[in-house]
Design a protein around this motif. Sequence first.
Motif, PDB file in Angstrom:
ATOM      1  N   GLY A 509       0.820  -1.213   0.000  1.00 14.65           N
ATOM      2  CA  GLY A 509       0.000   0.000   0.000  1.00 14.65           C
ATOM      3  C   GLY A 509       0.848   1.255   0.000  1.00 14.65           C
ATOM      4  O   GLY A 509       0.537   2.234  -0.699  1.00 14.65           O
ATOM      5  N   GLU A 510       1.934   1.239   0.772  1.00 12.06           N
ATOM      6  CA  GLU A 510       2.848   2.389   0.790  1.00 12.06           C
ATOM      7  C   GLU A 510       3.540   2.554  -0.568  1.00 12.06           C
ATOM      8  O   GLU A 510       3.782   3.683  -1.015  1.00 12.06           O
ATOM      9  N   MET A 511       3.858   1.432  -1.201  1.00 14.18           N
ATOM     10  CA  MET A 511       4.462   1.512  -2.533  1.00 14.18           C
ATOM     11  C   MET A 511       3.495   2.173  -3.522  1.00 14.18           C
ATOM     12  O   MET A 511       3.884   3.084  -4.269  1.00 14.18           O
ATOM     13  N   HIS A 512       2.249   1.740  -3.507  1.00  9.51           N
ATOM     14  CA  HIS A 512       1.240   2.345  -4.392  1.00  9.51           C
ATOM     15  C   HIS A 512       1.040   3.819  -4.044  1.00  9.51           C
ATOM     16  O   HIS A 512       0.874   4.652  -4.946  1.00  9.51           O
ATOM     17  N   GLN A 516       1.496   6.824  -6.561  1.00 15.50           N
ATOM     18  CA  GLN A 516       0.352   7.697  -6.808  1.00 15.50           C
ATOM     19  C   GLN A 516       0.652   9.135  -6.408  1.00 15.50           C
ATOM     20  O   GLN A 516       0.253  10.090  -7.081  1.00 15.50           O
ATOM     21  N   ALA A 517       1.386   9.289  -5.295  1.00 15.77           N
ATOM     22  CA  ALA A 517       1.726  10.642  -4.839  1.00 15.77           C
ATOM     23  C   ALA A 517       2.607  11.356  -5.860  1.00 15.77           C
ATOM     24  O   ALA A 517       2.481  12.567  -6.071  1.00 15.77           O
ATOM     25  N   ARG A 518       3.488  10.596  -6.466  1.00 13.88           N
ATOM     26  CA  ARG A 518       4.352  11.192  -7.488  1.00 13.88           C
ATOM     27  C   ARG A 518       3.521  11.691  -8.673  1.00 13.88           C
ATOM     28  O   ARG A 518       3.747  12.778  -9.203  1.00 13.88           O
ATOM     29  N   VAL A 605      -6.721  17.521  -4.105  1.00 15.07           N
ATOM     30  CA  VAL A 605      -6.997  18.955  -4.041  1.00 15.07           C
ATOM     31  C   VAL A 605      -6.015  19.666  -3.120  1.00 15.07           C
ATOM     32  O   VAL A 605      -5.554  20.769  -3.420  1.00 15.07           O
ATOM     33  N   ILE A 606      -5.671  19.044  -1.996  1.00 14.84           N
ATOM     34  CA  ILE A 606      -4.701  19.669  -1.082  1.00 14.84           C
ATOM     35  C   ILE A 606      -3.335  19.762  -1.749  1.00 14.84           C
ATOM     36  O   ILE A 606      -2.585  20.721  -1.552  1.00 14.84           O
ATOM     37  N   GLY A 607      -2.984  18.754  -2.560  1.00  9.13           N
ATOM     38  CA  GLY A 607      -1.846  18.872  -3.466  1.00  9.13           C
ATOM     39  C   GLY A 607      -0.474  18.716  -2.864  1.00  9.13           C
ATOM     40  O   GLY A 607       0.506  19.181  -3.445  1.00  9.13           O
ATOM     41  N   ALA A 608      -0.353  18.052  -1.723  1.00 11.54           N
ATOM     42  CA  ALA A 608       0.968  17.903  -1.088  1.00 11.54           C
ATOM     43  C   ALA A 608       1.336  16.447  -0.862  1.00 11.54           C
ATOM     44  O   ALA A 608       2.245  16.151  -0.103  1.00 11.54           O
ATOM     45  N   GLY A 609       0.645  15.528  -1.528  1.00  6.74           N
ATOM     46  CA  GLY A 609       0.951  14.121  -1.352  1.00  6.74           C
ATOM     47  C   GLY A 609       0.256  13.566  -0.126  1.00  6.74           C
ATOM     48  O   GLY A 609      -0.657  14.167   0.446  1.00  6.74           O
ATOM     49  N   SER A 610       0.720  12.395   0.336  1.00  3.96           N
ATOM     50  CA  SER A 610       0.129  11.760   1.505  1.00  3.96           C
ATOM     51  C   SER A 610       1.149  10.845   2.148  1.00  3.96           C
ATOM     52  O   SER A 610       2.158  10.478   1.533  1.00  3.96           O
ATOM     53  N   GLY A 611       0.879  10.487   3.412  1.00  9.79           N
ATOM     54  CA  GLY A 611       1.749   9.563   4.118  1.00  9.79           C
ATOM     55  C   GLY A 611       3.157  10.097   4.263  1.00  9.79           C
ATOM     56  O   GLY A 611       3.396  11.277   4.511  1.00  9.79           O
ATOM     57  N   ALA A 612       4.130   9.210   4.078  1.00  8.04           N
ATOM     58  CA  ALA A 612       5.531   9.594   4.257  1.00  8.04           C
ATOM     59  C   ALA A 612       5.997  10.603   3.223  1.00  8.04           C
ATOM     60  O   ALA A 612       6.961  11.335   3.448  1.00  8.04           O
ATOM     61  N   SER A 613       5.324  10.653   2.062  1.00  6.21           N
ATOM     62  CA  SER A 613       5.735  11.581   1.002  1.00  6.21           C
ATOM     63  C   SER A 613       5.065  12.943   1.124  1.00  6.21           C
ATOM     64  O   SER A 613       5.255  13.798   0.267  1.00  6.21           O
ATOM     65  N   PHE A 614       4.276  13.154   2.177  1.00  4.67           N
ATOM     66  CA  PHE A 614       3.564  14.429   2.324  1.00  4.67           C
ATOM     67  C   PHE A 614       4.563  15.562   2.527  1.00  4.67           C
ATOM     68  O   PHE A 614       5.471  15.478   3.348  1.00  4.67           O
TER      69      PHE A 614
END
Length: 775
Positions: A509-512, A516-518, A605-614
């Motif tokens: 899930g973190e890999m996806h 996705q964040a990228r 919409v927030i546009g800053a990624g999520s999780g560790a990549s936020f």
Amino acid sequence: MSVAVVEEYNASDLSVLEGLDAVRKRPGMYIGTTDSQGLMHCLWEIIDNSVDEALAGACTRIVVTLHADGSVEVADNGRGIPVDVEQKTKLTGVEVVLTKLHAGAKFGNSSYNAAGGLHGVGSSVVNALSSRLDVEVDRNGKTYHMAFHQGHPGVYSDPDAQHRSPENKFTKTRKGKPTELEIIGKVSPKTTGTRVRYWADPEIFNETAHFSYEQLIDRVRQTSFLVPGLKIVVIDENIEETGDESLDNFIENDVLPPSSAVVETRGWSEETTSEDIQSPVNVPGVSSSEPDSEDPKSFDGSGLILDRASGNSHRRVEEFLHTGGVKDFVDFLSSGEPVSDIWTISGSEKYTEETQSVDENGDLHGGKVSRDCVVNIALRWVNGYDTTIRSFVNVVETPGGGMHVDGFLQGVTKQVRKAVEDNARKLKVNLKDSQMKVERDDILTGLVAVVTVRIAEPQFQGQTKDVLGTAPVRPIVSRMTDRQFGEMIKGSKRGYKEQSSRVLEKIVGEMHARVQARKTKEVTRRKNALESASMPAKLSDCQPGNDDIAELFIVEGDSALGTAKAARNSGFQALLPIRGKILNVQKASMNQILANKECSAIIQVIGAGSGASFDLSQIRYDKVIMMTDADVDGAHIRILLLTLFYRFLRPMIEYGHIYAAVPPLHRIALTGKRKGEFIYTYSDDELEGRLKELDGDGVSYNPDVQRYKGLGEMDADQLADTTMDPRSRMLRRITMKEAEDASGIFSLLMGDDVPPRKRFIVDNADDFDRTKIDT
């Protein structure tokens, strides 16, 4: 043309610094800095010497005292520094340890098999950098004492032992003359131990240097985890003395030194009983200490000689004792809902090392020696994206990691990638896609681990011991992790199949999420008005160029959206509608969250990624405001949104970017002279109070009070005035503690574990309070 004049350079220009003068000239070489960090490093050196006694099986208690005069004392009930004469220097063991660099028992192979202090400079460096240092040793039924000033032995003219000070007159021992230990008292023949008290030299340490109590507590706590059965007491005298009524109870039970009162006792594990607390921990080969009836002072089991008649008490005394080792340590470090139980990796392997050994004549000779490397690792994954890896060598923390951490990560990464490949179909991983490869960061997300090794004479990079450099340790830890962790993550070890599935699902899930964040970052950053086309179609964005004040309202329902569009200021207020209740992210994997339209729209919409990549610097709005109806469903939606922010966009809560709108429940229309005015109330109690107030003041109003069932019942002016206009609205900022509490309660009431939820409902059934819910 000028000619440079070269000054003569001869032997008279050379300076020779003898003894500890070199330490005072270049203290940074030994303690890193002369600020607070260096000051604390000196304390670690003294504490580590006592801990080494515990590792050798000769010490069960350590007491660290921060005295009110700025001095620090470390006492233990170890074997005591040797007091006999060392034949080569013709000095007592105490003077050798405290005045000679690279001197001690840790260069041989008999006294310490695994120790933290290995360079032989710790105690002597602290002595050199202290304006005064006193040492007391209990051995052979006697208490020996010696004093030093800036590393030089001598005698202080103290009025008595209770009023020692570096300001008292000092007489230095004549050069070349051995300093005899002073015998200052008697103890039981079975009593042994060492007490070191020192005053840091203000000539060395800068004015900003100060002891950090919290750093001390953290260090002591971690040591108690790493040396199971060792009791460590911290006494802080820098707090006003008090007469705690509970003091006598502790004295009678011999729990603490009788000169101390307890306010907070931390660190007892569930396995610890009252019997464990009231008696010293038994260590093989160490005799228990019995008080000497003829001695006016009594021994408390910690190495401290205490005057029971003093009657002093202090408010801040903390004790630490753990029995579960690194497994307990990981449990302490874990925060959030666990994905797996705590897994352990342990074992011992031998390796050969080329080293220099000291022979009977004190000469060094090179040769190969066989070493034991004892590995003890505990790890678990939790829901979240923070990584916590603490590493230690012989209980000394290595913040920079080193060979043991490298070996651990190498083994974990290898086995996780292999397990993902073996379960690719089940985990829905396309092995042909080059981007679908598990990276180390994916594995580290949510990982909590403690990695420890015990080896003789470890090689550190520098005196501060930040990084382990002993090369043979890496393959040993890697092989051990490869074998034991491999059985767990593959599910082949009994009882690990379900846990390993959850761990692999989280990692994938973190890999996806990373992939996705990228992609999300590439399409969601708004650099101009045209970029808004890449946003979800239902987003009503604000005008570009106002990112520093922009506000995003997450609005519940289409009817509320229509009113909000007319009520907002489109210059800086954006609207994102959601349909009812979003996904329960407490139960969902990252794959499910990104596949959910509502959750993925919020993240996009927030546009800053999520999780560790936020990346907080990339957020498109300064405020994100949850605007839901003032009812139970609205409260439920807010907690669902809050859980999403807490788990995957946490920095937005930490830095105060998340708010909850506070819409009114009622509108009172005034009549008579004040016709056209309205009063809004936000609870039934407030409504009742305002009506009574109006009646008392003789103000007329329409008895048909309007009650809002939802935001959609308001017209645009009402919604703007009460909920959206910064000049008149009321917002509730969500703090980190509120988010943590909400996440905990949500996990309890909405998670997969049924028994705790049932127990909570039964226990709280009689305590129901309507004021605790939104109505």
